[in-house]
Design an enzyme around this catalytic site. Sequence first.
Site, PDB file in Angstrom:
ATOM      1  N   LYS A  34      54.211  50.515  47.069  1.00  0.00           N
ATOM      2  CA  LYS A  34      54.171  51.108  45.740  1.00  0.00           C
ATOM      3  C   LYS A  34      54.086  50.029  44.651  1.00  0.00           C
ATOM      4  CE  LYS A  34      55.063  55.097  47.773  1.00  0.00           C
ATOM      5  NZ  LYS A  34      55.786  54.907  48.959  1.00  0.00           N
ATOM      6  N   TRP A  38      64.184  61.175  51.661  1.00  0.00           N
ATOM      7  CA  TRP A  38      62.778  61.129  52.033  1.00  0.00           C
ATOM      8  C   TRP A  38      62.644  61.809  53.394  1.00  0.00           C
ATOM      9  CZ3 TRP A  38      60.319  56.627  54.982  1.00  0.00           C
ATOM     10  CH2 TRP A  38      58.925  56.756  55.025  1.00  0.00           C
ATOM     11  N   ASP A  60      67.284  51.021  51.780  1.00  0.00           N
ATOM     12  CA  ASP A  60      65.843  51.238  51.737  1.00  0.00           C
ATOM     13  C   ASP A  60      65.364  50.954  50.315  1.00  0.00           C
ATOM     14  OD1 ASP A  60      63.250  52.021  51.993  1.00  0.00           O
ATOM     15  OD2 ASP A  60      63.662  54.080  52.643  1.00  0.00           O
TER      16      ASP A  60
HETATM   17  C1  LMR Z   1      56.238  59.784  49.591  1.00  0.00           C
HETATM   18  O1  LMR Z   1      57.392  60.127  49.832  1.00  0.00           O
HETATM   19  O2  LMR Z   1      55.423  60.501  49.008  1.00  0.00           O
HETATM   20  C2  LMR Z   1      55.775  58.434  50.038  1.00  0.00           C
HETATM   21  O3  LMR Z   1      56.834  57.669  50.461  1.00  0.00           O
HETATM   22  C3  LMR Z   1      54.667  58.487  50.998  1.00  0.00           C
HETATM   23  C4  LMR Z   1      55.108  58.823  52.376  1.00  0.00           C
HETATM   24  O4  LMR Z   1      54.770  58.061  53.285  1.00  0.00           O
HETATM   25  O5  LMR Z   1      55.762  59.853  52.570  1.00  0.00           O
END
Ligand code: LMR
Length: 392
Positions: free
Chosen positions: A243, A128, A208
């Site tokens: 989510k 992420w 996470d």
């Molecule tokens: C995403 O990766 O789209 C979500 O986790 C939203 C975010 O805050 O990035």
Amino acid sequence: MLERLAPQSPDALLALIKLYGADERPDKIDLGVGVYRTGQGDTPVFGAIKAAERKLVEEQETKAYLGPEGDMGFVNALKPYIFGKDDPTMGGRIQGMQTPGGTGAVRLAVALAQKAGVERLHMGTPSWPNHGQILADIALEVVPFKHASPDGTANVEALLAAIESAGPNDSVLLHACCHNPTGIDYTDEEWDTIAEAIAAKGIFPIIDAAYQGLGQGMEEDAYGLRRVLGAVPEAFVAYSCDKNFGLYRDRVGAFYAMTETPDGLDTVFSNANALARAAWSMPPDHGGAAVRLILRDPSLVENWLDELTQMRERMRKVRGVLADAGMAGSVDLRPLGIQNGLFGMLPVTPEQVKQLREDHAIYMAGSGRINIAGLHMGNIRKFIDAVAAVTG
Ligand code: LMR
């Protein structure tokens, strides 16, 4: 003074929300930021949340401060879902506190790990993007390893090699399920091996868990997390309800710590409280309170789990259609069928991502990450054809 600041580019993922909004083409497709969408393309508030919010309006008597730990009723009610019903506190070794979303929980976990002496963090990439941004912001050294293999499964060897290479002050960051951005999760057998390797090396795990219930099921998605926590003396967990309760903008998360013995928890949380107080003082209350009201009411729990099951099943159906399509140009869609959660990655170039956006009104992250829930039976053909057209 302020002219000394260098301009920063906006967060690429969040910038997509605006770009998409401004596009007037009626058949545009949003596969950008990670929000669930129904087969009609909406992101409705869960029925269970609406019911809990009504209760909250009636029952809440004050909005006076709660303290940096937030709503402990919420934090404790989640424990059996995350850590298992048998012994959700691991013999009193697990405690938590509320955070502003999963981001707050990740931020707190890594900052506290750093304060405790963690010097380097092993992280599978891609991850992420905000993981990288948070770690850069607190200046914690990241040691990357490859998360995925070219065939769309997890590169467990790379993770095991990273663990094996770890020094005494190292930590490893793992996604509990529904890996963001790849959708590639470890199998239960792989988690068994990973848990043993982490325990044998003594590396500090930070997990996470932002998508529990969106992959294979609430219990199934907790397998790896529980397996690791069962094998090691200490760990941190960053949890998000944004989510799986559809609470995105209400920012609902929790940070949990497991210590070697219950008496280690007080010091850990005195530090966590101090970090939280200095960063955001207290988490927003509303969403956490709504989750607490759901988790204390068996009929609302049933409604919530039903809604979550519908989401999961719809995403599995979309994944099935993509996998059945096989090849779209040079892109093999089949691995998407065995992956989990909201996301998957297409092996496309930034140029092809741009072409998909400009020529076909299909919006996705520059990395090629797609939000599976942005697809439905009404737009999936257009999507497959467009991928074929730009990569063929
Ligand atoms: C995403 O990766 O789209 C979500 O986790 C939203 C975010 O805050 O990035």
